[in-house]
Design a protein around this motif. Structure first.
Motif, PDB file in Angstrom:
ATOM      1  N   UNK A   1       0.426   3.456  20.335  1.00 27.86           N
ATOM      2  CA  UNK A   1       0.687   4.844  20.731  1.00 27.86           C
ATOM      3  C   UNK A   1       2.147   5.201  20.508  1.00 27.86           C
ATOM      4  N   UNK A   2       2.844   4.410  19.704  1.00 28.18           N
ATOM      5  CA  UNK A   2       4.271   4.589  19.432  1.00 28.18           C
ATOM      6  C   UNK A   2       4.457   5.704  18.407  1.00 28.18           C
ATOM      7  N   UNK A   3       5.190   6.739  18.788  1.00 27.48           N
ATOM      8  CA  UNK A   3       5.412   7.866  17.872  1.00 27.48           C
ATOM      9  C   UNK A   3       6.856   7.915  17.372  1.00 27.48           C
ATOM     10  N   UNK A   4       7.645   6.885  17.659  1.00 30.17           N
ATOM     11  CA  UNK A   4       9.034   6.899  17.216  1.00 30.17           C
ATOM     12  C   UNK A   4       9.114   6.988  15.691  1.00 30.17           C
ATOM     13  N   UNK A   5       9.850   7.983  15.215  1.00 30.08           N
ATOM     14  CA  UNK A   5      10.023   8.217  13.781  1.00 30.08           C
ATOM     15  C   UNK A   5       8.680   8.232  13.056  1.00 30.08           C
ATOM     16  N   UNK A   6       7.692   8.878  13.660  1.00 28.06           N
ATOM     17  CA  UNK A   6       6.346   8.919  13.084  1.00 28.06           C
ATOM     18  C   UNK A   6       6.305   9.817  11.854  1.00 28.06           C
ATOM     19  N   UNK A   7       5.914   9.289  10.692  1.00 24.29           N
ATOM     20  CA  UNK A   7       5.755  10.148   9.523  1.00 24.29           C
ATOM     21  C   UNK A   7       4.744  11.272   9.755  1.00 24.29           C
ATOM     22  N   UNK A   8       3.669  10.974  10.482  1.00 25.79           N
ATOM     23  CA  UNK A   8       2.635  11.981  10.714  1.00 25.79           C
ATOM     24  C   UNK A   8       3.186  13.182  11.470  1.00 25.79           C
TER      25      UNK A   8
ATOM     26  N   UNK B   1      -4.944  12.146  17.463  1.00 26.56           N
ATOM     27  CA  UNK B   1      -4.732  10.706  17.359  1.00 26.56           C
ATOM     28  C   UNK B   1      -5.511  10.033  18.485  1.00 26.56           C
ATOM     29  N   UNK B   2      -6.139   8.888  18.233  1.00 29.35           N
ATOM     30  CA  UNK B   2      -6.940   8.229  19.277  1.00 29.35           C
ATOM     31  C   UNK B   2      -6.145   7.771  20.495  1.00 29.35           C
ATOM     32  N   UNK B   3      -4.857   7.432  20.336  1.00 28.76           N
ATOM     33  CA  UNK B   3      -4.098   6.848  21.451  1.00 28.76           C
ATOM     34  C   UNK B   3      -2.754   7.522  21.737  1.00 28.76           C
ATOM     35  N   UNK B   4      -2.204   8.247  20.797  1.00 28.04           N
ATOM     36  CA  UNK B   4      -0.816   8.698  20.923  1.00 28.04           C
ATOM     37  C   UNK B   4      -0.666  10.158  21.339  1.00 28.04           C
ATOM     38  N   UNK B   5      -1.724  10.786  21.826  1.00 30.53           N
ATOM     39  CA  UNK B   5      -1.661  12.210  22.118  1.00 30.53           C
ATOM     40  C   UNK B   5      -0.658  12.547  23.223  1.00 30.53           C
ATOM     41  N   UNK B   6      -0.649  11.787  24.303  1.00 33.13           N
ATOM     42  CA  UNK B   6       0.269  12.082  25.410  1.00 33.13           C
ATOM     43  C   UNK B   6       1.719  11.989  24.958  1.00 33.13           C
ATOM     44  N   UNK B   7       2.044  10.927  24.224  1.00 31.01           N
ATOM     45  CA  UNK B   7       3.415  10.771  23.744  1.00 31.01           C
ATOM     46  C   UNK B   7       3.787  11.875  22.762  1.00 31.01           C
ATOM     47  N   UNK B   8       2.840  12.257  21.917  1.00 29.22           N
ATOM     48  CA  UNK B   8       3.109  13.315  20.941  1.00 29.22           C
ATOM     49  C   UNK B   8       3.376  14.648  21.644  1.00 29.22           C
ATOM     50  N   UNK B   9       2.592  14.949  22.642  1.00 34.16           N
ATOM     51  CA  UNK B   9       2.783  16.217  23.368  1.00 34.16           C
ATOM     52  C   UNK B   9       4.154  16.280  24.032  1.00 34.16           C
ATOM     53  N   UNK B  10       4.613  15.153  24.556  1.00 31.28           N
ATOM     54  CA  UNK B  10       5.916  15.128  25.222  1.00 31.28           C
ATOM     55  C   UNK B  10       7.055  15.370  24.237  1.00 31.28           C
ATOM     56  N   UNK B  11       6.951  14.791  23.055  1.00 28.68           N
ATOM     57  CA  UNK B  11       8.038  14.896  22.084  1.00 28.68           C
ATOM     58  C   UNK B  11       7.908  16.105  21.155  1.00 28.68           C
ATOM     59  N   UNK B  12       6.682  16.583  20.934  1.00 31.96           N
ATOM     60  CA  UNK B  12       6.441  17.726  20.053  1.00 31.96           C
ATOM     61  C   UNK B  12       5.550  18.734  20.778  1.00 31.96           C
TER      62      UNK B  12
ATOM     63  N   UNK C   1       0.858  -1.188   0.000  1.00 30.64           N
ATOM     64  CA  UNK C   1       0.000   0.000   0.000  1.00 30.64           C
ATOM     65  C   UNK C   1       0.891   1.233   0.000  1.00 30.64           C
ATOM     66  N   UNK C   2       0.796   1.996  -1.064  1.00 34.78           N
ATOM     67  CA  UNK C   2       1.593   3.214  -1.160  1.00 34.78           C
ATOM     68  C   UNK C   2       1.069   4.263  -0.188  1.00 34.78           C
ATOM     69  N   UNK C   3       1.959   5.135   0.250  1.00 29.53           N
ATOM     70  CA  UNK C   3       1.531   6.173   1.176  1.00 29.53           C
ATOM     71  C   UNK C   3       2.693   7.021   1.643  1.00 29.53           C
ATOM     72  N   UNK C   4       2.579   7.502   2.885  1.00 26.07           N
ATOM     73  CA  UNK C   4       3.567   8.415   3.426  1.00 26.07           C
ATOM     74  C   UNK C   4       4.814   7.685   3.926  1.00 26.07           C
ATOM     75  N   UNK C   5       4.794   6.347   3.893  1.00 26.55           N
ATOM     76  CA  UNK C   5       5.988   5.586   4.223  1.00 26.55           C
ATOM     77  C   UNK C   5       5.984   5.015   5.617  1.00 26.55           C
ATOM     78  N   UNK C   6       7.047   4.289   5.936  1.00 22.10           N
ATOM     79  CA  UNK C   6       7.125   3.593   7.222  1.00 22.10           C
ATOM     80  C   UNK C   6       7.874   4.429   8.253  1.00 22.10           C
ATOM     81  N   UNK C   7       7.606   4.124   9.508  1.00 21.94           N
ATOM     82  CA  UNK C   7       8.301   4.755  10.629  1.00 21.94           C
ATOM     83  C   UNK C   7       8.416   3.741  11.741  1.00 21.94           C
ATOM     84  N   UNK C   8       8.373   4.221  12.988  1.00 25.36           N
ATOM     85  CA  UNK C   8       8.420   3.326  14.132  1.00 25.36           C
ATOM     86  C   UNK C   8       9.825   3.097  14.652  1.00 25.36           C
ATOM     87  N   UNK C   9       9.890   2.244  15.668  1.00 25.52           N
ATOM     88  CA  UNK C   9      11.151   2.000  16.343  1.00 25.52           C
ATOM     89  C   UNK C   9      11.971   0.868  15.762  1.00 25.52           C
TER      90      UNK C   9
END
Length: 434
Positions: A328-335, A353-364, A252-260
């Motif tokens: 809720x993993x935001x490591x190397x998140x394309x978004x 995001x339904x689950x990753x808001x707390x982690x996103x706020x801490x890192x961004x 599936x084409x898209x914005x690409x992969x990320x994660x840890x």
């Protein structure tokens, strides 16, 4: 037969492995150096989101089959089979893997195992040659084995209890026998076992990740060609999927992969190949990585085009923060990478995001965040769909039409129903699609 098993490192891999070892009947003691994490686990709480894991962990904490500690001495006394499940992040300033946590496990545990018939089992993703080096640090009577993990975030419990294969890198029949005993319920359910040497076991995981990354970047490269040619990459992928030599997964084409895992693992693989003098064998992975990063830039370019060439004074709604759904993993998140790029260009980005808001706020912390998808879209000049949560697929484009300033959606995951959104009056733009 029940065994006394320890799991060292209680992050994503370790907490999952510990809970699943208890589920198949073992007494389990988990160790971590973070007292706050241990306190949470002792109370039956998992400090990250993984479907089904918290319920499983709480069940076995309550039964007493699963306990947690910060003491290596207690671990050494408790069991004779010790799983090392610590992380191997990308080293600062290098593509190589940072092995300090893997090394720390052996440095702390090995002296306590002297005179014990223990088996230490590495599960971390490491550069080939690591197990050979660590085996030389084992005290007499203690043996090392390598048993790589193949977990998919969002499916980790299923992948542990019903894996598609088990790989045992061992040096003796006794080590193999002990691992087969630990995994007996899983093996009896039909899981195939591959028994091999240390370097092959290590290469299975890094090779698998490199192959998956290559497949994803291949279809994203085809998306670039499709955009230039006026073709539809989704239909192309569908046609390719019927070829049994290729299959449809990860096409599936898209914005690409990320994660840890994938990004840092393919870079570490390239770095290790260079150390071994065979860097040319993996030169193609540089382009795999480059294609993947280009997809993020492409979404930014499409968004800027959608708002008239400049982000100044424009509100951009970003649906997604986790690198993939059911996590809720935001490591190397394309978004989040895309959201941050747009913010640096003057855009007013708002993320949900339904689950990753707390982690996103801490890192961004400088990004704006919404309490719902509808809230994120309020007044938006363009909507970016960048994590394919089911919640976003179920959104009603008719109802949302009145919420935005401009009904323009860029589907960075090619997962929305294009016809449905266009029928509701939206300008829909997919990646690699007309």
């Amino acid at each position: 037969m029940s065994a006394r098993v320890t799991v060292i490192g209680t992050g994503y891999l370790g907490a999952t492995h510990a809970a699943c070892m208890a589920e198949i009947g073992h007494e389990v003691l988990g160790l971590d150096v973070d007292p706050d994490k241990i306190a949470a686990l002792r109370s039956g709480r998992v400090p990250f989101y993984e479907p089904g894991l918290e319920e499983l962990l709480a069940k076995h904490v309550a039964s007493g089959r699963l306990r947690f500690t910060t003491s290596y001495e207690e671990v050494a006394e408790f069991g004779d089979i010790h799983f090392s499940c610590v992380g191997t992040p990308q080293a600062a300033g290098s593509n190589a893997a940072d092995l300090r946590y893997v090394d720390a496990v052996i440095e702390n545990l090995a002296p306590l195992l002297a005179g014990r018939p223990a088996l230490v089992v590495g599960k971390s993703t490491v550069p080939v040659g690591t197990a050979e080096r660590l085996a030389g640090l084992m005290p007499e009577g203690t043996e090392l084995a390598w048993n790589p993990e193949f977990l998919r975030e969002g499916f980790a419990v299923e992948d542990t209890l019903r894996p598609d294969r088990l790989v045992f890198g061992v040096r003796s029949a006794e080590a193999e026998e002990r691992l087969r005993a630990v995994y007996a319920p899983v093996i009896e359910a039909g899981t195939p076992v591959v028994v091999t040497d240390f370097p092959t076991a290590e290469l299975v995981k890094t090779s698998a990740n490199a192959f998956l990354a290559t497949k994803i970047s291949f279809i994203n490269a085809m998306a670039e060609v499709c955009e230039a040619a006026g073709a539809d990459v989704s239909m192309l992928a569908q046609a390719l999927s019927h070829d049994t030599r290729i299959g449809g997964r990860f096409l599936r084409a898209g914005v690409g992969f990320g994660g840890g895992c994938l990004p840092k693992d393919i870079r570490a693989f390239m770095a290790r190949a260079g150390e071994l003098g065979v860097d040319q064998a993996l030169t193609f992975l540089r382009e795999v990585d480059a294609i993947n990063m280009r997809r993020r830039t492409r979404v930014v370019d499409l968004a800027r085009e959608a708002v008239g060439g400049s982000f100044l004074g424009r509100r951009i709604a970003v649906l997604g923060a986790a690198f993939k759904p059911d996590s809720d993993d935001i490591r190397d998140s394309p978004a989040l990478n895309v959201a941050a790029q747009i913010q640096l260009m003057g855009g007013n980005t708002c993320v949900y995001d339904p689950k990753a808001m707390d982690n996103a706020r801490k890192s961004f912390p400088t990004l704006a965040y919404a309490v719902s998808a509808q809230d994120a879209l309020r007044g938006a000049h363009v909507v970016l769909h960048l994590t394919e949560w089911q919640e976003f697929r179920d959104l009603d484009p008719v109802a949302l039409r009145a919420t935005v300033t401009e009904p323009y959606v860029i589907d960075g995951r090619n997962a929305l129903d294009a016809a449905r959104w266009r029928a509701a009056g939206w300008t829909y733009r997919g990646l690699g699609r007309p």
